[in-house]
Scaffold this motif. Structure first.
Motif, PDB file in Angstrom:
ATOM      1  N   GLY A  24       0.845  -1.184   0.000  1.00  0.00           N
ATOM      2  CA  GLY A  24       0.000   0.000   0.000  1.00  0.00           C
ATOM      3  C   GLY A  24       0.881   1.235   0.000  1.00  0.00           C
ATOM      4  O   GLY A  24       2.105   1.154   0.002  1.00  0.00           O
ATOM      5  N   SER A  25       0.250   2.402   0.030  1.00  0.00           N
ATOM      6  CA  SER A  25       1.007   3.656  -0.048  1.00  0.00           C
ATOM      7  C   SER A  25       1.459   4.179   1.308  1.00  0.00           C
ATOM      8  O   SER A  25       2.334   5.017   1.387  1.00  0.00           O
ATOM      9  CB  SER A  25       0.148   4.728  -0.722  1.00  0.00           C
ATOM     10  OG  SER A  25      -0.954   5.053   0.115  1.00  0.00           O
ATOM     11  N   GLY A  26       0.840   3.707   2.379  1.00  0.00           N
ATOM     12  CA  GLY A  26       1.140   4.269   3.694  1.00  0.00           C
ATOM     13  C   GLY A  26       0.409   5.575   3.938  1.00  0.00           C
ATOM     14  O   GLY A  26       0.698   6.279   4.907  1.00  0.00           O
ATOM     15  N   LEU A  27      -0.545   5.900   3.084  1.00  0.00           N
ATOM     16  CA  LEU A  27      -1.306   7.152   3.221  1.00  0.00           C
ATOM     17  C   LEU A  27      -2.785   6.938   3.505  1.00  0.00           C
ATOM     18  O   LEU A  27      -3.461   7.834   3.994  1.00  0.00           O
ATOM     19  CB  LEU A  27      -1.173   7.996   1.951  1.00  0.00           C
ATOM     20  CG  LEU A  27       0.223   8.508   1.650  1.00  0.00           C
ATOM     21  CD1 LEU A  27       0.249   9.162   0.276  1.00  0.00           C
ATOM     22  CD2 LEU A  27       0.663   9.485   2.711  1.00  0.00           C
ATOM     23  N   GLY A  28      -3.306   5.773   3.211  1.00  0.00           N
ATOM     24  CA  GLY A  28      -4.738   5.516   3.328  1.00  0.00           C
ATOM     25  C   GLY A  28      -5.300   5.784   4.710  1.00  0.00           C
ATOM     26  O   GLY A  28      -6.307   6.476   4.858  1.00  0.00           O
ATOM     27  N   LEU A  29      -4.661   5.253   5.748  1.00  0.00           N
ATOM     28  CA  LEU A  29      -5.174   5.462   7.104  1.00  0.00           C
ATOM     29  C   LEU A  29      -4.935   6.882   7.597  1.00  0.00           C
ATOM     30  O   LEU A  29      -5.701   7.391   8.411  1.00  0.00           O
ATOM     31  CB  LEU A  29      -4.585   4.431   8.070  1.00  0.00           C
ATOM     32  CG  LEU A  29      -5.131   3.016   7.895  1.00  0.00           C
ATOM     33  CD1 LEU A  29      -4.389   2.044   8.798  1.00  0.00           C
ATOM     34  CD2 LEU A  29      -6.632   2.964   8.154  1.00  0.00           C
ATOM     35  N   THR A  30      -3.897   7.530   7.097  1.00  0.00           N
ATOM     36  CA  THR A  30      -3.667   8.933   7.445  1.00  0.00           C
ATOM     37  C   THR A  30      -4.793   9.787   6.873  1.00  0.00           C
ATOM     38  O   THR A  30      -5.354  10.645   7.576  1.00  0.00           O
ATOM     39  CB  THR A  30      -2.304   9.421   6.904  1.00  0.00           C
ATOM     40  OG1 THR A  30      -1.281   8.575   7.401  1.00  0.00           O
ATOM     41  CG2 THR A  30      -2.029  10.856   7.324  1.00  0.00           C
ATOM     42  N   ILE A  31      -5.132   9.564   5.620  1.00  0.00           N
ATOM     43  CA  ILE A  31      -6.228  10.296   4.984  1.00  0.00           C
ATOM     44  C   ILE A  31      -7.539   9.984   5.701  1.00  0.00           C
ATOM     45  O   ILE A  31      -8.338  10.882   5.991  1.00  0.00           O
ATOM     46  CB  ILE A  31      -6.311   9.950   3.483  1.00  0.00           C
ATOM     47  CG1 ILE A  31      -5.096  10.542   2.754  1.00  0.00           C
ATOM     48  CG2 ILE A  31      -7.619  10.449   2.865  1.00  0.00           C
ATOM     49  CD1 ILE A  31      -4.934  10.068   1.319  1.00  0.00           C
ATOM     50  N   THR A  32      -7.742   8.717   6.027  1.00  0.00           N
ATOM     51  CA  THR A  32      -8.957   8.311   6.743  1.00  0.00           C
ATOM     52  C   THR A  32      -9.086   9.062   8.062  1.00  0.00           C
ATOM     53  O   THR A  32     -10.148   9.601   8.380  1.00  0.00           O
ATOM     54  CB  THR A  32      -8.937   6.782   6.985  1.00  0.00           C
ATOM     55  OG1 THR A  32      -8.934   6.123   5.711  1.00  0.00           O
ATOM     56  CG2 THR A  32     -10.120   6.326   7.800  1.00  0.00           C
ATOM     57  N   LYS A  33      -7.999   9.115   8.806  1.00  0.00           N
ATOM     58  CA  LYS A  33      -8.029   9.811  10.106  1.00  0.00           C
ATOM     59  C   LYS A  33      -8.328  11.298   9.921  1.00  0.00           C
ATOM     60  O   LYS A  33      -9.128  11.877  10.670  1.00  0.00           O
ATOM     61  CB  LYS A  33      -6.706   9.637  10.841  1.00  0.00           C
ATOM     62  CG  LYS A  33      -6.720  10.296  12.213  1.00  0.00           C
ATOM     63  CD  LYS A  33      -5.463  10.040  12.991  1.00  0.00           C
ATOM     64  CE  LYS A  33      -5.701  10.534  14.405  1.00  0.00           C
ATOM     65  NZ  LYS A  33      -4.602  11.184  14.984  1.00  0.00           N
ATOM     66  N   ARG A  34      -7.705  11.936   8.949  1.00  0.00           N
ATOM     67  CA  ARG A  34      -7.941  13.370   8.710  1.00  0.00           C
ATOM     68  C   ARG A  34      -9.404  13.625   8.331  1.00  0.00           C
ATOM     69  O   ARG A  34     -10.015  14.595   8.767  1.00  0.00           O
ATOM     70  CB  ARG A  34      -7.036  13.916   7.608  1.00  0.00           C
ATOM     71  CG  ARG A  34      -5.555  13.863   7.904  1.00  0.00           C
ATOM     72  CD  ARG A  34      -5.140  14.744   9.078  1.00  0.00           C
ATOM     73  NE  ARG A  34      -3.703  14.780   9.227  1.00  0.00           N
ATOM     74  CZ  ARG A  34      -2.973  13.900   9.905  1.00  0.00           C
ATOM     75  NH1 ARG A  34      -3.552  12.883  10.493  1.00  0.00           N
ATOM     76  NH2 ARG A  34      -1.667  14.025   9.992  1.00  0.00           N
ATOM     77  N   LEU A  35      -9.979  12.747   7.513  1.00  0.00           N
ATOM     78  CA  LEU A  35     -11.388  12.892   7.135  1.00  0.00           C
ATOM     79  C   LEU A  35     -12.308  12.731   8.350  1.00  0.00           C
ATOM     80  O   LEU A  35     -13.254  13.503   8.526  1.00  0.00           O
ATOM     81  CB  LEU A  35     -11.768  11.879   6.054  1.00  0.00           C
ATOM     82  CG  LEU A  35     -11.263  12.182   4.654  1.00  0.00           C
ATOM     83  CD1 LEU A  35     -11.470  10.972   3.739  1.00  0.00           C
ATOM     84  CD2 LEU A  35     -11.951  13.409   4.075  1.00  0.00           C
TER      85      LEU A  35
END
Length: 176
Positions: free
Chosen positions: A136-147
């Motif tokens: 994965g990119s390592g960004l999906g959960l970061t984006i999820t948390k910010r949303l």
């Protein structure tokens, strides 16, 4: 590469604080039924069991349906990708007087206690994610948390390897 650049761009927009997220009343029962229905064929085609718990009583929250769709889609996709070994994907909705919880769970390999502390950090990847099958990119959960934060909520993870990994999104409930 393009997908990763788009994720960086999305994260930058979320972190800029000048992007407004319009709020509306969301019927979470209908929303949750639709989102799990969207993934149902993918889940069952992989031979996985689906455990769905959505109450009969209508539950409302103030939020943004597009943001919530991206949040849930990412969590369900991750559960399918990283938790399919456990053969069960769970999706649930519950509420108390003030809060609403949307849960996505699996019975896969799990996330170590140490990794749970970092799972929402930008570019953090579990050791397994270096395996091509789990990349994965390592960004999906970061984006999820910010949303989730943009919606005035919070997200947490609890994992007991091989038994259950649960991601819980908590939002404010609308009572009417």
């Amino acid at each position: 590469m393009v997908a990763m650049l788009n994720k960086f761009f999305d994260l930058a927009k979320l972190e800029s604080e000048d992007q407004l997220v319009p709020f509306a009343k969301i019927n979470l029962n209908s929303f949750c039924k639709n989102i799990i229905l969207f993934f149902f064929d993918t889940i069952t085609s992989k031979g996985l069991e689906v455990d769905i718990v959505i109450p009969e009583q209508t539950i409302y929250a103030l939020g943004n349906e597009d943001a919530l769709e991206r949040i849930c889609s990412n969590l369900i996709s991750n559960a399918i990708r990283y938790g399919s070994e456990g053969r069960v994907i769970g999706f649930g909705l519950r509420a108390d007087a003030e809060k609403v919880d949307i849960e996505v769970c699996d019975r896969g390999r799990g996330i170590s206690e140490q990794d749970q502390l970092h799972i929402f950090e930008r570019l953090f990847k579990l050791e397994d994610s270096r395996n091509r099958e789990y990349q994965g990119s390592g960004l999906g959960l970061t984006i999820t948390k910010r949303l989730v934060e943009k919606l005035g909520g919070n997200i947490k993870v609890h994992s007991i390897p091989i038994k259950k990994t649960i991601f819980t999104v908590t939002l404010n409930k609308l009572n009417y």
